[in-house]
Write an enzyme that holds these catalytic residues in place. Structure first.
Site, PDB file in Angstrom:
ATOM      1  N   HIS A  37       0.658  -1.261   0.154  1.00  0.00           N
ATOM      2  CA  HIS A  37       0.015  -0.135   0.104  1.00  0.00           C
ATOM      3  C   HIS A  37       0.765   1.289   0.085  1.00  0.00           C
ATOM      4  CE1 HIS A  37      -4.323  -1.082   0.664  1.00  0.00           C
ATOM      5  NE2 HIS A  37      -3.728  -2.291   0.512  1.00  0.00           N
ATOM      6  N   ASP A 138      -4.475   6.708   1.824  1.00  0.00           N
ATOM      7  CA  ASP A 138      -4.848   5.604   1.372  1.00  0.00           C
ATOM      8  C   ASP A 138      -6.395   5.632   1.592  1.00  0.00           C
ATOM      9  OD1 ASP A 138      -3.308   2.523   1.359  1.00  0.00           O
ATOM     10  OD2 ASP A 138      -5.725   2.539   1.655  1.00  0.00           O
TER      11      ASP A 138
END
Ligand code: NAG
Ligand code: NAG
Ligand code: NAG
Ligand code: NAG
Length: 469
Positions: A37, A138
């Site tokens: 990520h 994110d």
């Protein structure tokens, strides 16, 4: 996709601080420090920061994650010095010792959110003397919406996977309403009320959508799906034209979707060291003859599946490169490595992108993680999917039923029979040939998207404007 009304929409979004000079701009970047990520978020932010030298960027992740991402001295990024990085608390109790799975550490981190980020952001604001004007996070971090509102800042959550998996999270309430909260025994039940998703079955849904809905991860994704409508824009690591039906459905819920990928094409890749000479070995093989195998950096299929795959390669006489996690001597059938020394290569690490771009590679066995799917598309290589968790089953479904650039396995697992069948289909049937042509078209579309005036390139310019103005 980028319409005038949308443009007005984000232009009228709250602006930070009493003055709008760009050198007062301060972008806070909040990374999810697990799996794959943080790296794509950082590479996106580096590209934005490089275009906006008067804007300050503060990057927040755990100490461990930052140490893996940055090797610069002090806390400046070595590539784009305007990115300063800060450590956030990982939430682990004193003296915590990690057991096998990362799930525990992830849960502790989720419990520590969002206060851990808030504390680190306060430090960054104090040190720089600049209030935060935009939050790039994110997409998991649903609380970005609240932060942004309180700070009079914009919120730009990055979704690192495909639009189809985002659709599932944005429509989780609808899915739960239609299917009930309990997955029960009806795994084969079809989910026929979402557009763009023919042949979707309950068992394809990511964990936590309709089962175990109260776990920390499931709760996070559910809140994310509800909060995304508040985002100024949602960038995605994908490219337009592969998701049109699904995107038009998503656009009802999100103000602005921006396909700005595939990142492997937009971000210069470091030339990977090919210590096992895979590329030279591939040069000696005929076009489309080699099988490439990789289940990503964290998955090892169960032993009987590894054995079935090994036997199929040997019996079918397929040349192969196998990026193998763990000790092949222990995990593969007795004598397999020795017997297939000339047929194939078993390596601990392989330069995947270069391998997939090589013309002698004909198929890739994959867990269907989104990054690997994009690697295969950009390499023009059809896939055989053995998905395990998260969005992988959804990706596999898209590959097989919607895009026709991959196949699954009978009953979803590697048996000798299912593996041989899938290999024959792709390597030596007319269907396989058509699949290869199709994936070539996807590759061309991806290349066009990132070219000057391509959709991803234009969307990226829009994104820079949003984040830095
Ligand atoms: C930052 O925000 C605070 C509170 O919203 C405000 O009082 C202060 O003037 C702002 N500082 C700058 C430099 O804009
Ligand atoms: C960004 O980096 C450039 C080059 O190092 C430097 O001159 C500039 O002051 C930096 N800007 C900010 C906002 O830190
Ligand atoms: C193999 O593929 C390459 C690249 O697509 C092509 O240039 C070459 O002509 C092909 N070779 C054969 C023997 O078909
Ligand atoms: C960019 O693309 C659009 C639409 O495809 C086209 O109308 C326009 O002329 C292109 N602009 C440039 C500078 O190539």
């Amino acid at each position: 996709m980028f319409t005038l009304s949308r443009l007005k929409n984000w232009m009228s979004a709250p602006k930070g601080g009493p003055n709008d000079n760009n050198d007062e701009k301060h972008v806070a970047v909040l990374a999810f420090p697990f799996g794959t990520h943080a790296p794509p978020l950082l590479s996106l932010v580096r590209r934005i920061a490089a275009e906006a030298p008067v804007v300050s960027f503060s990057f927040f992740s755990t100490k461990k994650s930052n140490e893996a991402l940055f090797s610069g001295s002090g806390n400046q990024d070595e590539f784009v010095p305007n990115i300063t990085y800060y450590n956030v608390h990982d939430g682990l109790p004193e003296g915590f010792v990690q057991s096998g799975s990362p799930a525990e550490a992830i849960h502790f981190f989720i419990q520590a959110m969002p206060e851990n980020f808030k504390n680190a952001m306060d430090v960054a604001v104090k040190e720089s003397g600049k209030n935060i004007t935009c939050l790039v996070t994110d997409a998991f971090f649903w609380f970005g919406a609240d932060f942004a509102e309180k700070m009079h800042a914009k919120w730009v959550p990055l979704w690192t996977a495909g639009a189809h998996s985002l659709l599932i999270h944005v429509f989780t309430d609808l899915i739960r309403e239609k299917l009930g909260d309990n997955k029960g025994a009806d795994n084969g039940k079809s989910v026929d009320f979402l557009p763009g998703f023919p042949e979707l079955e309950v068992s394809d849904l990511p964990e936590g959508v309709i089962d175990d809905i109260n776990g920390p991860f499931a709760t996070m994704l559910h809140k994310m799906g509800q909060a995304l409508s508040l985002a100024t824009a949602v960038p995605i690591n994908s490219f337009a034209s592969i998701h049109t039906v699904i995107e038009s459905k998503l656009e009802v819920k999100c103000k602005l979707l921006l396909n700005v990928g595939p990142f492997i094409l937009t971000t210069p890749q470091r030339m990977m060291y090919d210590e096992h000479s895979c590329l030279a070995w591939l040069n000696k093989h005929e076009n489309y003859s080699v099988v490439y195998i990789s289940f990503g950096s964290s998955i090892v299929p169960p032993p009987h599946e590894l054995a079935a795959l090994a036997e199929s390669l040997e019996e079918g006489g397929y040349p192969f490169i196998w990026a193998f996690r763990g000790n092949p001597e222990e995990k593969l059938p007795n004598g397999f490595a020795e017997r297939t020394k000339t047929l194939g290569k078993i390596v601990a690490w392989a330069p995947q992108i270069e391998i997939l771009k090589h013309s002698s590679v004909g198929v890739c066995f994959t867990h269907s993680g989104w990054n690997s799917v994009l690697d295969c598309i950009v390499g023009g290589v059809p896939m055989i999917s053995r998905p395990f968790f998260g969005d992988q089953r959804l990706n596999a479904r898209m590959l097989e039923s919607v895009w026709h650039i991959g196949v699954g396995l009978e009953n979803g697992v590697l048996t000798k029979e299912s593996t041989m069948k899938a290999l024959e289909l792709i390597m030596s049937s007319e269907t396989g040939k058509i699949m290869r042509q199709k994936v070539e078209q996807f590759k061309e579309a991806a290349l066009q998207a990132v070219e000057r005036n391509g959709s991803s390139a234009n969307n990226f310019n829009t994104l820079i404007e949003i984040v830095t103005s």
